[in-house]
Design an enzyme around this catalytic site. Structure first.
Site, PDB file in Angstrom:
ATOM      1  N   LEU A 136       0.746  -1.361  -0.106  1.00  0.00           N
ATOM      2  CA  LEU A 136      -0.105   0.082   0.070  1.00  0.00           C
ATOM      3  C   LEU A 136       0.889   1.154  -0.156  1.00  0.00           C
ATOM      4  CD1 LEU A 136      -2.833  -0.871   2.703  1.00  0.00           C
ATOM      5  CD2 LEU A 136      -3.049  -1.001   0.260  1.00  0.00           C
ATOM      6  N   ASP A 137       0.521   2.223  -0.750  1.00  0.00           N
ATOM      7  CA  ASP A 137       1.257   3.444  -0.746  1.00  0.00           C
ATOM      8  C   ASP A 137       1.569   4.158   0.764  1.00  0.00           C
ATOM      9  OD1 ASP A 137       1.282   3.445  -3.537  1.00  0.00           O
ATOM     10  OD2 ASP A 137      -0.379   4.705  -3.769  1.00  0.00           O
ATOM     11  N   ARG A 138       2.546   4.783   0.985  1.00  0.00           N
ATOM     12  CA  ARG A 138       2.682   5.632   2.289  1.00  0.00           C
ATOM     13  C   ARG A 138       1.498   5.939   2.906  1.00  0.00           C
ATOM     14  NH1 ARG A 138       7.376   8.142   4.553  1.00  0.00           N
ATOM     15  NH2 ARG A 138       8.432   8.191   2.322  1.00  0.00           N
ATOM     16  N   THR A 140      -1.779   5.594   2.000  1.00  0.00           N
ATOM     17  CA  THR A 140      -2.949   4.787   1.853  1.00  0.00           C
ATOM     18  C   THR A 140      -3.147   3.928   3.239  1.00  0.00           C
ATOM     19  OG1 THR A 140      -2.900   4.745  -0.492  1.00  0.00           O
ATOM     20  CG2 THR A 140      -4.235   3.194   0.506  1.00  0.00           C
ATOM     21  N   ARG A 237      -6.404   5.509  -7.774  1.00  0.00           N
ATOM     22  CA  ARG A 237      -5.993   6.938  -7.823  1.00  0.00           C
ATOM     23  C   ARG A 237      -6.006   7.584  -9.270  1.00  0.00           C
ATOM     24  NH1 ARG A 237      -0.510   7.442  -4.332  1.00  0.00           N
ATOM     25  NH2 ARG A 237      -0.401   9.524  -5.162  1.00  0.00           N
TER      26      ARG A 237
END
Length: 295
Positions: A136-138, A140, A237
């Protein structure tokens, strides 16, 4: 030095096993609790057998074993403001990640989920390390799986699309969405600046499919559930921006709309077949309260 009593009266109820049985089956038969509460206590490391924490549902109990059942459902061995353990067994761990922390180390940044889990495994004397299966992105938040050994990681990685059968995110997007539900599909590819862009025709990238369903809306924002059919980098996104309703707080693909001073994207449903015992594993976290408060 004072020894700690593993059977603290204030925290645990204690029972003695009379007959051989798998742990979960025995708990159902001997505890005056609902099955979902019993499962939650087991998943959250609230069961000890002869003083040792056990999370395996099929752990075999023998006559004379002492079973201690925590009176709270919380895992008292692990506390961290960035990571919460939702489920753990000998093969894998499911966590809920907060915003502001990487899934794994990158460059010089030391704050990441893998490092935190590795430290926890060391502290609890588990001979394993956390293996990253997906990211997961930082910015998210939400549910993630980490394998505890290379074999489990390989099983998850090689058959990810068959093992994971439901993966859903919830997001606050900019503007009032007109359609209640729908699907967006196109090709996604990174440019040299690592920005993912989409194309309706094959651009040499990866085909990406996202289903969306509007949960709530106002004239300013929409609360949207996104279900992934494919899991591409920045998929939600980019697809959200493609629809003209970018995710709020997205500095890369957004329009400057930032009501909560964070990326408003949360992985809140994760369902998969256990890679080793093939049991259905279903996890859901609540929609973040700040998301709901906007509506």
């Amino acid at each position: 030095m004072r020894q700690q009593n593993p059977y603290k009266k204030d925290k645990y109820d204690h029972l003695v096993v009379r007959e051989e049985a798998p742990l979960l089956e025995w708990l159902f038969a001997n505890l005056k609790q609902s099955k979902s509460k019993v499962k939650a206590t087991l998943q959250n490391r609230g069961i000890k057998v002869n003083g040792k924490l056990v999370t395996q549902f099929d752990f075999m109990l023998r006559p004379g074993d002492k079973v201690s059942v925590s009176k709270t459902k919380k895992n008292d061995q692990f506390r961290n403001r960035f990571v919460k353990i939702v489920y753990e067994d000998r093969y894998l761990v499911v966590v809920e990640k907060n915003v502001g922390i990487l899934s794994m180390a990158a460059g010089h940044s030391s704050l990441n989920v893998k490092t935190i889990l590795d430290e926890y495994f060391r502290r609890t004397r588990q001979k394993c390390t956390a293996h990253v299966v997906h990211r997961l992105d930082r910015d998210t938040s939400g549910l993630m799986i980490y394998a505890k050994d290379m074999q489990t990681e390989q099983l998850l990685e090689h058959d990810w699309h068959n093992i994971v059968y439901d993966r859903r995110y919830v997001a606050v997007v900019s503007g009032e969405m007109a359609d209640d539900e729908g699907t967006i599909a196109n090709w996604l590819k990174d440019n040299k600046a690592y920005v993912t862009y989409s194309s309706l025709v094959d651009n040499g990238g990866k085909y990406a499919v996202t289903h969306f369903h509007v949960l709530d809306r106002s004239t300013t924002y929409s609360l949207v559930e996104f279900q992934l059919e494919t899991g591409r980098k920045n998929q939600i996104r980019v697809h959200s921006a493609d629809m003209g309703h970018p995710v709020c707080g997205d500095i890369k693909y957004g329009n400057g709309d930032d009501p909560l001073h964070r990326l408003c994207l949360h992985a809140y449903v994760l369902c998969f077949y256990h890679p080793v015992n093939h049991q259905r594993m279903e996890f859901e976290t609540p929609i973040p309260v700040p998301f709901r408060k906007l509506f």
